[in-house]
Design a protein around this motif. Sequence first.
Motif, PDB file in Angstrom:
ATOM      1  N   GLN A  19     108.811  44.257 -27.827  1.00 22.12           N
ATOM      2  CA  GLN A  19     108.041  44.762 -26.688  1.00 22.12           C
ATOM      3  C   GLN A  19     106.904  43.803 -26.347  1.00 22.12           C
ATOM      4  N   THR A  20     106.180  43.332 -27.351  1.00 22.68           N
ATOM      5  CA  THR A  20     105.064  42.422 -27.080  1.00 22.68           C
ATOM      6  C   THR A  20     105.560  41.059 -26.638  1.00 22.68           C
ATOM      7  N   PHE A  21     106.675  40.591 -27.202  1.00 19.61           N
ATOM      8  CA  PHE A  21     107.237  39.320 -26.736  1.00 19.61           C
ATOM      9  C   PHE A  21     107.627  39.422 -25.268  1.00 19.61           C
ATOM     10  N   SER A  22     108.204  40.555 -24.875  1.00 18.56           N
ATOM     11  CA  SER A  22     108.562  40.758 -23.469  1.00 18.56           C
ATOM     12  C   SER A  22     107.319  40.741 -22.593  1.00 18.56           C
ATOM     13  N   GLY A  23     106.173  41.145 -23.154  1.00 23.52           N
ATOM     14  CA  GLY A  23     104.928  41.092 -22.404  1.00 23.52           C
ATOM     15  C   GLY A  23     104.490  39.675 -22.092  1.00 23.52           C
ATOM     16  N   LEU A  24     104.970  38.702 -22.870  1.00 22.30           N
ATOM     17  CA  LEU A  24     104.652  37.302 -22.586  1.00 22.30           C
ATOM     18  C   LEU A  24     105.394  36.819 -21.349  1.00 22.30           C
ATOM     19  N   TYR A  25     106.589  37.365 -21.129  1.00 23.23           N
ATOM     20  CA  TYR A  25     107.421  37.041 -19.960  1.00 23.23           C
ATOM     21  C   TYR A  25     107.844  38.365 -19.321  1.00 23.23           C
ATOM     22  N   PRO A  26     107.000  38.965 -18.506  1.00 25.83           N
ATOM     23  CA  PRO A  26     107.212  40.353 -18.052  1.00 25.83           C
ATOM     24  C   PRO A  26     108.519  40.626 -17.311  1.00 25.83           C
ATOM     25  N   ASP A  27     109.156  39.601 -16.745  1.00 29.81           N
ATOM     26  CA  ASP A  27     110.408  39.837 -16.030  1.00 29.81           C
ATOM     27  C   ASP A  27     111.630  39.465 -16.868  1.00 29.81           C
ATOM     28  N   ILE A  28     111.456  39.321 -18.172  1.00 28.14           N
ATOM     29  CA  ILE A  28     112.545  38.838 -19.028  1.00 28.14           C
ATOM     30  C   ILE A  28     113.662  39.867 -19.192  1.00 28.14           C
ATOM     31  N   ASP A  49     109.974  49.451 -20.226  1.00 29.80           N
ATOM     32  CA  ASP A  49     108.626  49.812 -19.787  1.00 29.80           C
ATOM     33  C   ASP A  49     107.654  49.225 -20.802  1.00 29.80           C
ATOM     34  N   LEU A  50     106.922  48.207 -20.386  1.00 27.81           N
ATOM     35  CA  LEU A  50     106.102  47.469 -21.341  1.00 27.81           C
ATOM     36  C   LEU A  50     104.973  48.300 -21.931  1.00 27.81           C
ATOM     37  N   GLY A  52      93.234  35.543 -26.811  1.00 26.53           N
ATOM     38  CA  GLY A  52      93.594  36.527 -25.802  1.00 26.53           C
ATOM     39  C   GLY A  52      93.022  37.901 -26.050  1.00 26.53           C
ATOM     40  N   ARG A  53      93.748  38.920 -25.574  1.00 27.08           N
ATOM     41  CA  ARG A  53      93.306  40.316 -25.682  1.00 27.08           C
ATOM     42  C   ARG A  53      94.470  41.164 -26.190  1.00 27.08           C
ATOM     43  N   GLU A  54      94.182  42.441 -26.449  1.00 23.77           N
ATOM     44  CA  GLU A  54      95.204  43.343 -26.950  1.00 23.77           C
ATOM     45  C   GLU A  54      96.350  43.496 -25.949  1.00 23.77           C
ATOM     46  N   PHE A  55      97.544  43.762 -26.496  1.00 24.85           N
ATOM     47  CA  PHE A  55      98.690  44.089 -25.652  1.00 24.85           C
ATOM     48  C   PHE A  55      98.350  45.321 -24.821  1.00 24.85           C
ATOM     49  N   PRO A  56      98.701  45.324 -23.520  1.00 24.70           N
ATOM     50  CA  PRO A  56      98.268  46.411 -22.616  1.00 24.70           C
ATOM     51  C   PRO A  56      99.066  47.700 -22.792  1.00 24.70           C
ATOM     52  N   ASP A  57      98.989  48.272 -23.961  1.00 22.95           N
ATOM     53  CA  ASP A  57      99.580  49.567 -24.291  1.00 22.95           C
ATOM     54  C   ASP A  57      98.516  50.270 -25.124  1.00 22.95           C
ATOM     55  N   PRO A  58      98.105  51.480 -24.760  1.00 23.28           N
ATOM     56  CA  PRO A  58      96.991  52.131 -25.466  1.00 23.28           C
ATOM     57  C   PRO A  58      97.226  52.318 -26.958  1.00 23.28           C
ATOM     58  N   ARG A  59      98.473  52.212 -27.400  1.00 17.26           N
ATOM     59  CA  ARG A  59      98.738  52.338 -28.831  1.00 17.26           C
ATOM     60  C   ARG A  59      98.340  51.081 -29.607  1.00 17.26           C
ATOM     61  N   PHE A  60      98.091  49.990 -28.897  1.00 10.84           N
ATOM     62  CA  PHE A  60      97.699  48.724 -29.519  1.00 10.84           C
ATOM     63  C   PHE A  60      96.182  48.602 -29.450  1.00 10.84           C
ATOM     64  N   GLN A  61      95.550  48.597 -30.604  1.00 10.95           N
ATOM     65  CA  GLN A  61      94.083  48.560 -30.644  1.00 10.95           C
ATOM     66  C   GLN A  61      93.601  47.519 -31.656  1.00 10.95           C
ATOM     67  N   VAL A  62      92.461  46.924 -31.329  1.00 12.44           N
ATOM     68  CA  VAL A  62      91.811  45.946 -32.209  1.00 12.44           C
ATOM     69  C   VAL A  62      90.355  46.343 -32.347  1.00 12.44           C
ATOM     70  N   LYS A  63      89.846  46.312 -33.578  1.00 10.82           N
ATOM     71  CA  LYS A  63      88.416  46.541 -33.785  1.00 10.82           C
ATOM     72  C   LYS A  63      87.909  45.617 -34.879  1.00 10.82           C
ATOM     73  N   VAL A  64      86.586  45.524 -34.956  1.00 15.01           N
ATOM     74  CA  VAL A  64      85.955  44.651 -35.932  1.00 15.01           C
ATOM     75  C   VAL A  64      85.335  45.500 -37.037  1.00 15.01           C
ATOM     76  N   ALA A  65      85.659  45.159 -38.281  1.00 14.36           N
ATOM     77  CA  ALA A  65      85.064  45.858 -39.413  1.00 14.36           C
ATOM     78  C   ALA A  65      83.615  45.415 -39.580  1.00 14.36           C
TER      79      ALA A  65
END
Length: 609
Positions: free
Chosen positions: A216-225, A2-3, A408-421
Motif C-alpha cells: 500500500q505504501t509503495f503504491s503511494g510512491l506511484y499513485p497511478d500504479i 484505495d490508498l 518526508g512525512r507520514e503515509f496519508p492514511d490516519p492509521r499511519f502515525q509517527v511521534k517522538v519519544a
Amino acid sequence: MDLTNFEPTRTFPGLLLDRARREPDAVAMRHWRDGVVQEITWRSYADHVRDLALGLVAHGVKHGDRVAVMCSARPEWVFAALAVHSVGGVVIGVYPTNSVAEIEQLLAHSEAVAFIGETATELAKVANVAARTPSLRLVLGIDDAPPALPEPVTGMTWDALRDEGAWHAGDKPDRLSELVAAGSLDDAAVLFYTSGSTGAPKGVTHSHRTLQHSVQTFSGLYPDITSRRYDVVGFLPLAHVAPALVVVFAPLLTKLMVTYCRMDVYEEVLRSVRPTSVLWPPRFYEKIAGELIARTKSWPWFRRRAYDAAMWVGRRVAENRWSHRRPSALLRIAYAAALRGVFLPLRATVGMDRMRVAYTASAAMPESVLAIWQIWGLDLRENYGLTETGGCPIAHFDQPFPRPGFIGREFPDPRFQVKVADDGEMLISAPLLFTGYWGNPAETEAVLQDGWFRTGDLMERAPRGDIRLIGRKKDVIITRGGKTINPQPIETRLKESLLIDEAIVVGDARKYLTVLLEPSASADAPSAEALAESLRAEVARVNADLARVEQLKDFRVLPRSLEVERGERTANGKIKRTAVVSSFAALIDDMYGVNDDAAIADHVRSKPN
C-alpha cells in the motif's frame, strides 16, 4: 487500490489465482537471460506455483513450516515463495553471499524443513551443514542437482519436484485452490533476517496482511500504479525486504512489470528496459552518477560547454525548488531546453531517461548525490523504511523535488502515525509493522510497545512537517549499499587474537567495512611491516567466517591509544564510536581512496570555466 482506506482481503496466493483467472494470457513478469527476454503469463505463473506447491505437500511440507530460498533475483524465487505460501508455509530469504556458518545459524534458528538453492555453490554450502540442522528434510536444486546429503534429508532437482506436483495436480485439479483457501491473512509469510543486538540473527516476521499494507505504501510512491503500467528491473537480492516487496509482492496488487536479471548484467538490462520505477539503495545512484560525470569530462569542447551551461541552469532551478520558489519563465524555458538537449540524452545512456520519479531508502543518501540527479531532472526522493516496517511509512509521497536531508512525512492514511519519544527516538504505529521477531519474545517486547515500534532512530520535524533523521540510538553500521551490520561480534572475534587489544569497525555510509586496530603490548614484531602482516593474517582469519558484505576490506593501526580525555572512551572504558571516527577521520579516509560522494559534491558546486 484505495490508498487511504486499503484493507487486504486475500493472501498472496489468492491474489495470484485471481489474476490468473482474470487475465490468464497477460504478461505477469519478464526474465532477461543471456540477452534474451522470456515473458511469463499469469497462467504460466500460477501453473508453476501449483506444481511446486503440490510437490512440496507430497514431501511433507505443511502449514507453518519454514522453507529457505537462496537464489538470485529470478522468477524461480517468486514461484518458490508463492508455492510455500500456498501450503501455508513461511519463506526465508537467504543472501547468496551468506557464509556457511551464517546459513547453518539461520536454518537452525528458523528450524527450516526445506532449502531451495540456485546452483552447485549454494547447494554445497547447505550440504556442509545439513547434518547439524535437524529439522531439514528436503533440499532442491534449481540449476544443479544437490550433492550427497545425510539421512534423512532428500535431495532432488527443481524440475523433478515440479513433475511430481504436476502429476498430483492431474489427479486433484482443485487441490491448489483448497490449500490457498485454508490460508489466513495473518499467517506468517516471510522471515527477513537481520543482525540482532548480540550478533544472533533476528527473524523479522511479516504476515500476508502486513506485507500488503507495505505494498500500500509503495503504491503511494506511484499513485497511478494500479491503473498504469510501470517497468522495474529486478536484480537486488530478494532476501532483503525492499526488493522482495517491490518485485515479488507489489506486482500481485498493481500493474508493475518486473524484468528479472542477474546482478552482473543489470546495467545492460537498464538500458534495454528503460525503467519507470526505481527504489534503490543510495550506492547505485552514486555509482551511476559518478560514471555519467566521468563521461561528460570526455566530451568534445562544444558539448562540454553546453553541459556546463545546462548545469548552471539546473542549479538555479534546484535552488528555487528547495526554497519553495517558482523559477522565472525564462529560467523554466532554459531548463526545458537543458533537459531536452543535455540531461535526458545523458540519462538515456544508462537507461534512465523514461523515469520521472525515483526513490531511495535503506541507507543515508549523500545530499550531493540526490542533488545531482534532481539537477539532471530526475525527481529523486528519499523515503524511510526498516525491515520491521516492511514498506515505507514515511516518504515524500506528494512532494516533488524535495530538499536533500529530509525523509518526508507520514503515509496519508490516519492509521499511519509517527511521534517522538522523550529521548528523541522516532516511534511508528502502522498496520504494516512486523508481527515480531521469530522465537524471540524478549526482543519483540523491547521494540513493540502498545502498538508503537521503537525504530532506534532519532528525529526532528521541520516547521512544514518534514522529518529529518539526526542520529541513531543503536550501535549499528549501515553501509552505502543499505546493509545493516552489528560491528560488535566482528570486533569481538578480532580481539580474540593475542595481537589485538582493541578493534573498531567502521563503514557507516561507506561502500564497505574497514577496521582500526590497536595492537596489544604482547604484539612483539621486529618491524612495523612484520606487525602489519601478522595483523593482516588475523583479519583474514575473521573474514573467512563472514558474509561478503561483512568482510573487512582494509585496516589501519591506531597511532595512539584511545583516551577518555578526548571523548573516545567513556569513564568505564567503553568505546564511543562516533568520537573515534571523528578523531581518526584522515586515517579512515585513507582506506577508502577516491570518494565518489566528494567528487559528485564538487561537481554539483562547480561553475563552468
